[in-house]
Design a protein around this motif. Structure first.
Motif, short mmCIF file in Angstrom:
data_model
loop_
_atom_site.label_atom_id
_atom_site.label_comp_id
_atom_site.label_asym_id
_atom_site.label_seq_id
_atom_site.Cartn_x
_atom_site.Cartn_y
_atom_site.Cartn_z
N UNK A 268 0.83 -1.20 0.00
CA UNK A 268 0.00 0.00 0.00
C UNK A 268 0.87 1.26 0.00
N UNK A 269 1.96 1.22 0.80
CA UNK A 269 2.86 2.37 0.85
C UNK A 269 3.47 2.59 -0.53
N UNK A 270 3.82 1.49 -1.22
CA UNK A 270 4.43 1.61 -2.54
C UNK A 270 3.47 2.25 -3.54
N UNK A 271 2.18 1.93 -3.40
CA UNK A 271 1.21 2.42 -4.37
C UNK A 271 0.65 3.81 -4.00
N UNK A 272 0.39 4.03 -2.68
CA UNK A 272 -0.34 5.24 -2.29
C UNK A 272 0.48 6.18 -1.41
N UNK A 273 1.63 5.75 -0.94
CA UNK A 273 2.44 6.58 -0.08
C UNK A 273 2.16 6.32 1.39
#
Length: 296
Positions: A268-273
């Motif tokens: 999720x961090x990779x996709x949305x920060x």
């Protein structure tokens, strides 16, 4: 037709050649000749007596009691030694020179050497069995057992081959010569077994076992180097098996629910920060970080 008239005993001028394409026969004859010379000159005093004995005889001759005590090399080495009679050596090497090269060409050098040495062992075991049955411990030297095995194998291949004896005065077939030799050894062995005759100085049972080995080798189509190849293959397989047992295979632990949550959060961090994380997801990361530090 005598043996000397065969093509593989003659060169272009009609003289006997030194069997240039039969290296095993040459090596055996040369080794046996060198051993005979050493037997004659390398001597030591007999313990408790004035006579001298060959040091090679002491350590290499066939001796049943010594073999049973673990000196198994004597089952082979005795076949390269001979007694003090020069005719013992001469006739053995002549027979090997006459019949060995043809067999070496037929079977190959490696197989012929294996056959010759195995025949020597078979003949020696015949001597051991004879000694045990007679409650004796005789000493044997000589290549006769292995040479008779060679002669028997040649006879099985060429039973009707003519051979000239007594400088060509008498010509007989190989099968007749072989039958005569077996008769002589069998006669003397039976006479000794029945107590009608003492020792003749000749290992007749060993001779007969050599003949039997030559017959069995032909009859059962043995290939001694084939057996050695099987043994070598088994050795290699055993080494591979041992090596595999020493290998440590890494087996990762199954993923825990916490690790699955961490993977989902990192994705999720990779996709949305990082700003998209909820307080609960941050708490999961903190918990996972603490757990990883404790593992170390």
């Amino acid at each position: 037709m005598g043996l000397g008239s065969r093509d593989y005993f003659r060169d272009g001028d009609g003289d006997m050649e030194w069997n240039s394409d039969a290296p095993a026969v040459r090596i055996i004859i040369i080794t046996t000749l060198v051993a005979l010379i050493l037997q004659l000159v390398w001597t030591v005093p007999v313990p408790g007596g004035l006579d001298r004995e060959s040091l090679l005889d002491r350590w290499l001759q066939m001796d049943t009691s010594a073999v049973l005590s673990g000196q198994i090399w004597r089952l082979v080495t005795y076949a390269f030694l001979h007694g003090l009679s020069p005719w013992h050596f001469i006739f053995n090497m002549l027979f090997l020179w006459w019949f060995g090269p043809t067999l070496e060409r037929m079977y190959g050098t490696r197989e012929f050497i294996a056959f010759y040495l195995s025949a020597a062992v078979a003949a020696a075991l015949g001597g051991v069995a004879w000694d045990l049955s007679m409650q004796d411990s005789s000493k044997i030297v000589g290549a006769s057992g292995a040479v008779l095995a060679t002669t028997m194998l040649y006879t099985m291949h060429f039973p009707r081959q003519p051979i000239g004896l007594f400088f060509g005065l008498l010509t007989v077939e190989m099968r007749v010569l072989m039958a005569f030799l077996v008769f002589l050894d069998g006669f003397y062995a039976l006479a000794q077994w029945g107590g009608r005759m003492g020792g003749t100085g000749v290992a007749h049972p060993a001779h007969l076992l050599g003949v039997a080995f030559g017959w069995a080798y032909f009859h059962f189509n043995w290939k001694i180097t084939g057996l050695l190849n099987i043994f070598e293959s088994l050795q290699e397989r055993w080494k591979v098996y041992r090596a595999r047992k020493r290998l440590k295979v890494f087996s990762p632990e199954p993923s825990s629910p916490l690790e699955e949550d961490v993977d989902r959060i990192l994705a999720k961090i990779h996709e949305q920060g990082e700003a998209s994380l909820t307080p609960k997801e941050r708490e999961i990361l903190t918990k996972a970080s603490r757990a990883y530090r404790e593992r170390r």
